[in-house]
Enzyme design. Structure first.
Site, PDB file in Angstrom:
ATOM      1  N   THR A   1      91.358  53.960  17.830  1.00  0.00           N
ATOM      2  CA  THR A   1      90.927  52.868  18.486  1.00  0.00           C
ATOM      3  C   THR A   1      89.741  52.643  17.564  1.00  0.00           C
ATOM      4  O   THR A   1      89.110  53.478  16.772  1.00  0.00           O
ATOM      5  CB  THR A   1      90.275  53.315  19.727  1.00  0.00           C
TER       6      THR A   1
ATOM      7  N   LEU B   1      88.473  58.051  19.531  1.00  0.00           N
ATOM      8  CA  LEU B   1      87.510  57.327  20.022  1.00  0.00           C
ATOM      9  C   LEU B   1      86.371  57.042  19.467  1.00  0.00           C
ATOM     10  O   LEU B   1      85.713  58.125  18.914  1.00  0.00           O
ATOM     11  CB  LEU B   1      87.126  57.449  21.603  1.00  0.00           C
TER      12      LEU B   1
ATOM     13  N   MET C   1      86.690  62.704  18.265  1.00  0.00           N
ATOM     14  CA  MET C   1      85.474  61.505  18.185  1.00  0.00           C
ATOM     15  C   MET C   1      85.508  61.099  16.891  1.00  0.00           C
ATOM     16  O   MET C   1      85.462  61.992  16.044  1.00  0.00           O
ATOM     17  CB  MET C   1      84.190  62.446  18.547  1.00  0.00           C
ATOM     18  N   LYS C   2      85.609  59.651  16.919  1.00  0.00           N
ATOM     19  CA  LYS C   2      85.568  58.926  15.486  1.00  0.00           C
ATOM     20  C   LYS C   2      83.869  58.943  15.265  1.00  0.00           C
ATOM     21  O   LYS C   2      83.171  58.385  15.724  1.00  0.00           O
ATOM     22  CB  LYS C   2      85.986  57.791  15.576  1.00  0.00           C
ATOM     23  N   VAL C   3      83.674  59.537  13.763  1.00  0.00           N
ATOM     24  CA  VAL C   3      82.252  59.419  13.525  1.00  0.00           C
ATOM     25  C   VAL C   3      82.317  58.997  12.076  1.00  0.00           C
ATOM     26  O   VAL C   3      82.992  59.476  10.888  1.00  0.00           O
ATOM     27  CB  VAL C   3      81.684  61.006  13.339  1.00  0.00           C
TER      28      VAL C   3
END
Length: 368
Positions: A44, A108, A139-141
């Site tokens: 996403t 995300l 977790m998207k960073v």
């Protein structure tokens, strides 16, 4: 011709859907894609959530309840996005179990407001990870300087991370180093490394679009001959860099001391072709690299299923030729490093803008 999807899966290419929405989750469409089209993960981003929440259906009741409960807009958005990601993670849980944690992941994006603030990124990612409470969520960073600091800290806490908006090999190497440092720290803190995973997300179509624009401005025959070749060549060189790092002393020592440690996987993103002169399947079929992940919007997935063909010798696969593409680009006076840095900044700004737009639209709907 869904055979192409089956063939990619057989080559150990993991197919992810770059989309999520409440309606897709509730009407069984995501479940069907998992069961019939070899989809084994979901990614996403803020633009996806913007479209889902502002244009899609299925959120009305929850938004009314959040408004009545006097949630702030920011907290309401956390609730909505976490709910979708949690439900998608539950649908993909059997895949996650079946593959021993290799697939079945949902990613995300951490609030893009914090892309240049490592402490805020760490805090927000930790909060989202706790709220969702699913082991198959990353977790998207973004791979900004601050983001890479956050990657190390999050991994050290046992939180899986998708390092995103990667456009250059230098940034990728930094992302891989940040992940390995995080694993080393996690091991010292007693975390089970078997539960920690990471992917590095390279953006492809955006890269070709930007490079082609520069090549068109050069306007020579040599420049025209390089159009549409850089992103795929660069991706194959990224695979070389991946293999080199994971064959190197640092990884060998880490994995030797901690046999459960997992290498960071390569993920190909921005796979929807932007130039109509190119095949709409090129960023999928030309990157059938075992162990890699390809995430695509449904339109691209359908195109691959309908007419995708996996070539014997994918464009850019010859490493000597791939290196020559990059050398020829430099010889024309086109700075790849400048383009990559600009694209990184534009991607972060674009997600930031999308997040602001979601908040504005959500605030309006909560007032209705």
């Amino acid at each position: 011709m869904a055979r192409a999807l089956e063939a990619l899966s057989a080559r150990e290419v993991s197919l992810y859907l770059d989309d999520i929405s409440r309606s897709r989750l509730e009407n069984g469409e995501l479940q069907r894609l998992i069961e019939e089209d070899h989809v084994v993960g979901v990614t996403t981003n803020p633009s996806i959530f913007k479209k889902a929440i502002t244009e899609g259906s299925g959120y009305e009741k929850t938004i009314r309840e959040l408004a009545r409960s006097e949630f702030s807009t920011a907290d309401a958005l956390r609730v909505l996005t976490c709910k979708d990601v949690r439900d998608a993670a539950d649908l993909l849980a059997p895949v996650h179990e079946r593959t021993g944690g290799a697939d079945g992941w949902v990613s995300l994006e951490v609030n893009p407001f914090y892309a240049n603030d490592s402490e805020a990124t760490i805090a927000e990612a930790g909060l989202l990870h706790w709220m969702i409470d699913r082991e198959n969520v990353m977790m998207k960073v973004p791979a900004t300087d601050a983001g890479l600091v956050a990657v190390t800290e999050l991994v050290s806490r046992g939180i899986p991370v998708n390092v995103t908006v990667l456009f250059s090999l230098d940034r990728y190497r930094q992302a891989a180093e940040a992940y390995m440092t995080g694993l080393e720290q996690a091991a010292r803190q007693g975390h089970d490394l078997r539960a920690i995973r990471s992917v590095a997300s390279f953006y492809l179509a955006r890269l070709d679009e930007a490079v082609d624009r520069e090549l068109d401005s050069v306007g020579t025959v040599e420049a025209t001959a390089l159009r549409g070749r850089v992103a795929l060549a660069h991706a194959h060189l990224a695979q070389d860099a991946h293999d080199e790092m994971h064959g190197g002393d640092r990884w060998q020592e880490l994995s030797g001391r901690h046999p459960g440690a997992h290498p960071q996987r390569l993920l190909w993103a921005s796979t929807a072709t932007k130039d109509e002169r190119y095949s709409d399947t090129r960023y999928v079929t030309h990157l059938a690299l075992p162990g890699s992940i390809n995430t695509m919007p449904e339109k691209t997935l359908r195109a691959v299923a309908d007419h995708g063909e996996i070539p014997e010798e994918p464009l850019g696969a010859d490493r000597a030729e791939a290196r020559k593409v990059m050398e020829d680009l430099q010889a024309l006076g086109v700075s790849f490093d400048d383009i990559a840095l600009r694209l990184e900044e534009e991607a972060v700004t674009g997600f930031d803008d999308a997040w602001h737009e979601i908040l504005e639209a959500l605030a309006s709907r909560m007032e209705d």
